[in-house]
Motif scaffolding. Structure first.
Motif, PDB file in Angstrom:
ATOM      1  N   ARG B   3       0.828  -1.206   0.000  1.00  0.00           N
ATOM      2  CA  ARG B   3       0.000   0.000   0.000  1.00  0.00           C
ATOM      3  C   ARG B   3       0.860   1.252   0.000  1.00  0.00           C
ATOM      4  O   ARG B   3       0.543   2.231  -0.640  1.00  0.00           O
ATOM      5  N   LYS B   4       1.941   1.193   0.771  1.00  0.00           N
ATOM      6  CA  LYS B   4       2.804   2.361   0.847  1.00  0.00           C
ATOM      7  C   LYS B   4       3.425   2.657  -0.520  1.00  0.00           C
ATOM      8  O   LYS B   4       3.510   3.810  -0.940  1.00  0.00           O
ATOM      9  N   GLU B   5       3.835   1.593  -1.226  1.00  0.00           N
ATOM     10  CA  GLU B   5       4.408   1.789  -2.561  1.00  0.00           C
ATOM     11  C   GLU B   5       3.378   2.369  -3.521  1.00  0.00           C
ATOM     12  O   GLU B   5       3.709   3.187  -4.375  1.00  0.00           O
ATOM     13  N   ALA B   6       2.135   1.925  -3.368  1.00  0.00           N
ATOM     14  CA  ALA B   6       1.096   2.428  -4.256  1.00  0.00           C
ATOM     15  C   ALA B   6       0.940   3.929  -4.073  1.00  0.00           C
ATOM     16  O   ALA B   6       0.777   4.678  -5.039  1.00  0.00           O
ATOM     17  N   LEU B   7       1.013   4.384  -2.815  1.00  0.00           N
ATOM     18  CA  LEU B   7       0.903   5.821  -2.544  1.00  0.00           C
ATOM     19  C   LEU B   7       2.073   6.587  -3.138  1.00  0.00           C
ATOM     20  O   LEU B   7       1.884   7.582  -3.820  1.00  0.00           O
ATOM     21  N   SER B   8       3.294   6.088  -2.884  1.00  0.00           N
ATOM     22  CA  SER B   8       4.435   6.863  -3.371  1.00  0.00           C
ATOM     23  C   SER B   8       4.526   6.801  -4.886  1.00  0.00           C
ATOM     24  O   SER B   8       4.994   7.744  -5.517  1.00  0.00           O
ATOM     25  N   SER B   9       4.062   5.703  -5.493  1.00  0.00           N
ATOM     26  CA  SER B   9       4.125   5.667  -6.952  1.00  0.00           C
ATOM     27  C   SER B   9       3.072   6.609  -7.542  1.00  0.00           C
ATOM     28  O   SER B   9       3.301   7.234  -8.574  1.00  0.00           O
ATOM     29  N   PHE B  10       1.941   6.764  -6.856  1.00  0.00           N
ATOM     30  CA  PHE B  10       0.958   7.763  -7.315  1.00  0.00           C
ATOM     31  C   PHE B  10       1.586   9.154  -7.282  1.00  0.00           C
ATOM     32  O   PHE B  10       1.489   9.919  -8.237  1.00  0.00           O
ATOM     33  N   ILE B  11       2.267   9.428  -6.162  1.00  0.00           N
ATOM     34  CA  ILE B  11       2.861  10.757  -6.007  1.00  0.00           C
ATOM     35  C   ILE B  11       3.947  10.988  -7.052  1.00  0.00           C
ATOM     36  O   ILE B  11       4.073  12.070  -7.617  1.00  0.00           O
ATOM     37  N   GLN B  12       4.733   9.937  -7.354  1.00  0.00           N
ATOM     38  CA  GLN B  12       5.752  10.095  -8.393  1.00  0.00           C
ATOM     39  C   GLN B  12       5.122  10.300  -9.765  1.00  0.00           C
ATOM     40  O   GLN B  12       5.603  11.086 -10.567  1.00  0.00           O
ATOM     41  N   GLN B  13       4.037   9.559 -10.005  1.00  0.00           N
ATOM     42  CA  GLN B  13       3.400   9.637 -11.325  1.00  0.00           C
ATOM     43  C   GLN B  13       2.817  11.007 -11.623  1.00  0.00           C
ATOM     44  O   GLN B  13       2.762  11.409 -12.783  1.00  0.00           O
ATOM     45  N   ILE B  14       2.331  11.692 -10.590  1.00  0.00           N
ATOM     46  CA  ILE B  14       1.608  12.929 -10.879  1.00  0.00           C
ATOM     47  C   ILE B  14       2.511  14.144 -11.008  1.00  0.00           C
ATOM     48  O   ILE B  14       2.041  15.205 -11.347  1.00  0.00           O
ATOM     49  N   HIS B  15       3.818  14.001 -10.774  1.00  0.00           N
ATOM     50  CA  HIS B  15       4.716  15.138 -10.983  1.00  0.00           C
ATOM     51  C   HIS B  15       4.675  15.563 -12.444  1.00  0.00           C
ATOM     52  O   HIS B  15       4.790  14.728 -13.333  1.00  0.00           O
ATOM     53  N   GLY B  16       4.483  16.844 -12.675  1.00  0.00           N
ATOM     54  CA  GLY B  16       4.439  17.353 -14.038  1.00  0.00           C
ATOM     55  C   GLY B  16       3.127  17.129 -14.735  1.00  0.00           C
ATOM     56  O   GLY B  16       2.984  17.468 -15.907  1.00  0.00           O
ATOM     57  N   ARG B  17       2.164  16.573 -14.018  1.00  0.00           N
ATOM     58  CA  ARG B  17       0.853  16.305 -14.638  1.00  0.00           C
ATOM     59  C   ARG B  17      -0.143  17.382 -14.220  1.00  0.00           C
ATOM     60  O   ARG B  17      -0.029  17.950 -13.142  1.00  0.00           O
ATOM     61  N   PRO B  18      -1.156  17.606 -15.064  1.00  0.00           N
ATOM     62  CA  PRO B  18      -2.220  18.517 -14.645  1.00  0.00           C
ATOM     63  C   PRO B  18      -3.043  17.884 -13.526  1.00  0.00           C
ATOM     64  O   PRO B  18      -3.411  16.714 -13.631  1.00  0.00           O
ATOM     65  N   VAL B  19      -3.272  18.656 -12.501  1.00  0.00           N
ATOM     66  CA  VAL B  19      -4.019  18.141 -11.353  1.00  0.00           C
ATOM     67  C   VAL B  19      -5.070  19.161 -10.908  1.00  0.00           C
ATOM     68  O   VAL B  19      -5.008  20.332 -11.259  1.00  0.00           O
TER      69      VAL B  19
END
Lengths: 102, 79
Positions: B3-19
């Motif tokens: 679960r922790k990896e899922a959170l940090s990978s979400f955070i990594q994925q959204i860098h530079g993305r429109p949010v």
């Protein structure tokens, strides 16, 4: 890595507070709780977003309802403060000055 | 993936993305996510401020203090 203050244009923003650091000695816009806005020159800040602003202008927006027409009337009050210490917990948003040429 | 990896990978994925960042006050900020930290302080680029769905303000860069953040959501395309 870029040094502090050097190569500001190529310096990447690695953490959100870098954005504030790059605004030191610049006029910034601060959106506060309770419909207050501040504009002033950022002299200092810390990790809580406590800030010292010079030549600050505070804008307070109040909404009044006209008793007859029930229209919402927005009224802004401004005041100038030569030097202002801002407690960080009231801060919502900080925006650096609009950079010319970007 | 933990679960922790899922959170940090979400955070990594959204860098530079429109949010879309929604604050507790209900105000929305749409922009490109430059970075965020452990307090959920957020740096946004090309930020648009929406109050009640209406565009109220634009900021080139914006720092949002983490305590005001309700959620960060990804945006497929800028509207």
């Amino acid at each position: 890595m870029a040094d502090d203050g050097e190569n500001v244009s190529v310096m990447t923003v690695k953490e959100p507070l870098d954005l504030i650091r790059l605004s030191l000695d610049e006029r910034i816009y601060v959106k506060m709780r309770n419909e207050r806005e501040l504009r002033g020159k950022l002299h200092a800040y810390d990790q809580h977003l406590n800030m010292v602003l010079g030549d600050a202008e505070e804008t307070i927006t109040t909404v009044e309802i006209d008793e007859e027409t029930y229209e919402e009337v927005y009224r802004t009050t401004k005041r100038n403060i030569p030097m202002l210490f801002v407690r960080g917990d009231g801060v919502i948003l900080v925006s650096p000055p609009v950079r010319v040429g970007v | 993936m933990s679960r922790k990896e899922a959170l940090s990978s979400f955070i990594q994925q959204i860098h530079g993305r429109p949010v879309v960042v929604k604050l507790n006050s209900g105000v929305d900020y749409r922009g490109v996510l430059a970075c965020l930290d452990g307090y959920m302080n957020i740096a946004l680029e090309q930020t648009e401020e929406y109050v009640n769905g209406q565009l109220k303000n634009k900021y080139g860069d914006a720092f949002i203090r983490g305590n005001n953040v309700l959620y960060i959501s990804t945006q497929k395309r800028r509207i």
